[in-house]
Design a protein around this motif. Sequence first.
Motif, PDB file in Angstrom:
ATOM      1  N   LEU A  37     -12.659  11.571  -4.536  1.00 33.15           N
ATOM      2  CA  LEU A  37     -12.304  10.167  -4.760  1.00 33.15           C
ATOM      3  C   LEU A  37     -11.147  10.134  -5.755  1.00 33.15           C
ATOM      4  O   LEU A  37     -11.336  10.040  -6.967  1.00 33.15           O
ATOM      5  N   ALA A  38      -9.940  10.215  -5.213  1.00 33.74           N
ATOM      6  CA  ALA A  38      -8.752  10.342  -6.056  1.00 33.74           C
ATOM      7  C   ALA A  38      -8.553   9.132  -6.944  1.00 33.74           C
ATOM      8  O   ALA A  38      -8.022   9.248  -8.067  1.00 33.74           O
ATOM      9  N   ILE A  39      -8.957   7.943  -6.473  1.00 37.18           N
ATOM     10  CA  ILE A  39      -8.776   6.731  -7.282  1.00 37.18           C
ATOM     11  C   ILE A  39      -9.591   6.839  -8.566  1.00 37.18           C
ATOM     12  O   ILE A  39      -9.120   6.472  -9.655  1.00 37.18           O
ATOM     13  N   ARG A  40     -10.810   7.328  -8.484  1.00 38.78           N
ATOM     14  CA  ARG A  40     -11.620   7.497  -9.695  1.00 38.78           C
ATOM     15  C   ARG A  40     -10.958   8.480 -10.650  1.00 38.78           C
ATOM     16  O   ARG A  40     -10.960   8.274 -11.876  1.00 38.78           O
ATOM     17  N   ASP A  41     -10.410   9.559 -10.115  1.00 35.20           N
ATOM     18  CA  ASP A  41      -9.708  10.519 -10.969  1.00 35.20           C
ATOM     19  C   ASP A  41      -8.554   9.852 -11.703  1.00 35.20           C
ATOM     20  O   ASP A  41      -8.345  10.069 -12.909  1.00 35.20           O
ATOM     21  N   ARG A  42      -7.803   9.021 -10.981  1.00 37.43           N
ATOM     22  CA  ARG A  42      -6.657   8.364 -11.603  1.00 37.43           C
ATOM     23  C   ARG A  42      -7.112   7.354 -12.669  1.00 37.43           C
ATOM     24  O   ARG A  42      -6.463   7.214 -13.719  1.00 37.43           O
ATOM     25  N   VAL A  43      -8.226   6.663 -12.413  1.00 39.64           N
ATOM     26  CA  VAL A  43      -8.761   5.719 -13.398  1.00 39.64           C
ATOM     27  C   VAL A  43      -9.185   6.455 -14.664  1.00 39.64           C
ATOM     28  O   VAL A  43      -8.889   6.018 -15.801  1.00 39.64           O
ATOM     29  N   ILE A  44      -9.872   7.575 -14.505  1.00 38.38           N
ATOM     30  CA  ILE A  44     -10.314   8.349 -15.663  1.00 38.38           C
ATOM     31  C   ILE A  44      -9.111   8.907 -16.421  1.00 38.38           C
ATOM     32  O   ILE A  44      -9.093   8.930 -17.667  1.00 38.38           O
ATOM     33  N   PHE A  65      -9.899  -1.998  -6.622  1.00 37.55           N
ATOM     34  CA  PHE A  65      -8.848  -1.164  -6.069  1.00 37.55           C
ATOM     35  C   PHE A  65      -8.917  -1.102  -4.541  1.00 37.55           C
ATOM     36  O   PHE A  65      -8.102  -0.412  -3.923  1.00 37.55           O
ATOM     37  N   HIS A  66      -9.873  -1.809  -3.964  1.00 40.68           N
ATOM     38  CA  HIS A  66     -10.019  -1.857  -2.513  1.00 40.68           C
ATOM     39  C   HIS A  66     -10.439  -3.280  -2.138  1.00 40.68           C
ATOM     40  O   HIS A  66     -11.316  -3.857  -2.782  1.00 40.68           O
ATOM     41  N   ILE A  80      -5.661  -4.066  -7.661  1.00 38.22           N
ATOM     42  CA  ILE A  80      -4.542  -3.127  -7.776  1.00 38.22           C
ATOM     43  C   ILE A  80      -4.451  -2.319  -6.493  1.00 38.22           C
ATOM     44  O   ILE A  80      -5.455  -1.751  -6.033  1.00 38.22           O
ATOM     45  N   ASP A  81      -3.266  -2.245  -5.927  1.00 35.96           N
ATOM     46  CA  ASP A  81      -3.075  -1.516  -4.682  1.00 35.96           C
ATOM     47  C   ASP A  81      -3.346  -0.026  -4.911  1.00 35.96           C
ATOM     48  O   ASP A  81      -2.687   0.604  -5.754  1.00 35.96           O
ATOM     49  N   PRO A  82      -4.303   0.576  -4.191  1.00 37.85           N
ATOM     50  CA  PRO A  82      -4.648   1.977  -4.442  1.00 37.85           C
ATOM     51  C   PRO A  82      -3.524   2.932  -4.078  1.00 37.85           C
ATOM     52  O   PRO A  82      -3.327   3.957  -4.761  1.00 37.85           O
ATOM     53  N   ASP A  83      -2.752   2.619  -3.022  1.00 40.26           N
ATOM     54  CA  ASP A  83      -1.659   3.511  -2.629  1.00 40.26           C
ATOM     55  C   ASP A  83      -0.574   3.527  -3.699  1.00 40.26           C
ATOM     56  O   ASP A  83      -0.028   4.596  -4.029  1.00 40.26           O
ATOM     57  N   GLU A  84      -0.243   2.359  -4.234  1.00 42.78           N
ATOM     58  CA  GLU A  84       0.775   2.312  -5.281  1.00 42.78           C
ATOM     59  C   GLU A  84       0.322   3.062  -6.531  1.00 42.78           C
ATOM     60  O   GLU A  84       1.137   3.699  -7.210  1.00 42.78           O
ATOM     61  N   LEU A  85      -0.982   2.984  -6.818  1.00 38.12           N
ATOM     62  CA  LEU A  85      -1.498   3.697  -7.983  1.00 38.12           C
ATOM     63  C   LEU A  85      -1.423   5.204  -7.758  1.00 38.12           C
ATOM     64  O   LEU A  85      -0.976   5.953  -8.647  1.00 38.12           O
ATOM     65  N   LEU A  86      -1.841   5.675  -6.587  1.00 36.77           N
ATOM     66  CA  LEU A  86      -1.833   7.111  -6.298  1.00 36.77           C
ATOM     67  C   LEU A  86      -0.414   7.653  -6.189  1.00 36.77           C
ATOM     68  O   LEU A  86      -0.161   8.820  -6.526  1.00 36.77           O
ATOM     69  N   GLU A  87       0.512   6.824  -5.745  1.00 37.80           N
ATOM     70  CA  GLU A  87       1.903   7.267  -5.608  1.00 37.80           C
ATOM     71  C   GLU A  87       2.670   7.159  -6.922  1.00 37.80           C
ATOM     72  O   GLU A  87       3.852   7.542  -6.977  1.00 37.80           O
TER      73      GLU A  87
END
Length: 521
Positions: A326-333, A400-401, A432-439
């Motif tokens: 779950l990459a979004i959780r990693d980015r949040v942490i 985020f979704h 928050i758009d998850p793709d924009e956050l991951l990119e």
Amino acid sequence: MDAHYPKYLLYGILILGSWLISCLLHFQFFHLSLFSYGPRSGASFVLIPLSVPMALDASFLPAPSAVAEDGPLRRLSSAASSSCQGRYVYMLDVPSRFNVLRDCVEGSPAFQDEWHVCSLMANVGMGPVLPPATGNGSDGDTGVIPNTGWYATDQYALEVIVHNRMRQYECLTDDPAAATALYVPYYPGLELQQHLCGFNATVRNGPSSEFLQWMSARPQWAAFGGRDHFMVVGKTTWMFRHKEGDDSGTQKVCGNNFLEQPESGNMTVLTYESNIWDRRDCAVPYPSYFHPTSAGEVSAWQARVRATERPWLFAFAGARRANGTLAIRDRVIESCASSPSRCGFIDCSHGLEGSITCRSPRRLVSVFASSRFCLQPRGDSYMRRSSVDAIMAGCIPVFFHEASTFKKQYRWHEPDPESSGNGDGRPYSVLIDPDELLEGKVDVEGVLARYTDEEVAAMREEVIKMIPRFLYKDPRVRFEGDTRDAFDIAIDEVMARIRRIKNGEDLGRFAADDVMVAKGS
């Protein structure tokens, strides 16, 4: 005189028989009203199925307020009032063999284990009473949580809480033909929890399939084929939609096919999370830790969270998933780690220690009540109990979704646009758009820091107004005041939906126009 003797004897027998039957009926009503509930405090099991014989143990007697005028005797009289027209509910009498809590009796060794289901479902599902704060900060409490009305409520307790609220429902009837809807007090979530993952299909599916066979054979089922039945499932819809044939892989199989069966497909089913792309059930909020007994208690809590200082810009409670699944959780942490002065982080990793930390209501609510925004990335599914905890703490949820938002999931419970003064309602959350956050196009702190103090205050006020709609009242007492909670809203919507079904509308799946139909029906 002698010639009439047999006639007088017959009259006497009839009068005596009528008197005996009357006495027995009064005793039965008294028995039900007196012993439907267990003790009001402590860790003893308190949900006592009416179908299970009970020992006349004084420790099972409810406190006086629990047998007030809203008990079964009052329900029978109030059911005749015009306010119950179109709102009658008949509650099925489910055999004790289908009750997973049937062995939770006072004195059972199960209560020695605080993680046992008997302990977790104490106090009619609300869980153990929160002990007073230590005062030294060791429990993470900042002094925000009062010493009454708060419980260590398990996230999967809603089946038990709703069952006990239905026992106090003012429009219960013992006549299924007179009922608008039939409530099914079965606990699919707690039943599944016993063999959630790693068991073969027969073990996972067997008990619930047996229950559906029993239910569909009842005479009450025949009238509408179950389309006038409703029930609560205390997990997400995904856990009950496992299709057989997927067991051949190497991964451990979790869940069963309870909601894929034709019988459950006919019913109105309330879950914690629904499939918004193929809606066959409707989501209702997770239970949080606050279970008030009066409108005054609710107002006092709203005033308290409105006045709390919020030094953190944002907060998150959770852990990473293995192998970065779950990459979004990693980015949040990572956002919390890079901004320790602006993020209140509750780390739920580190095995049992982390689990216990995140199960501490005082620590969790204190951090959320000290934060402006509360981050809600998806976990095992889109909806998180944490998003409801954030509402209780007056913390603005950040999603985020789209499938995680209240607008998509808790459509019955999010603010009514009509009450907000404009067509779209006032904002109470951030997406928050998850793709924009991951990119790397945006970052969490940057997005949230752009909101002005005035905008944050307005959003938080909308969240605080939502608190009553997302909490579940204490099921043991008659609530003082007119506050409508999550249960009241859900039941009104269920009644409206089933009335439409009985009027001939095809509502086999939850359509978009199911939203807020209770107000227009």
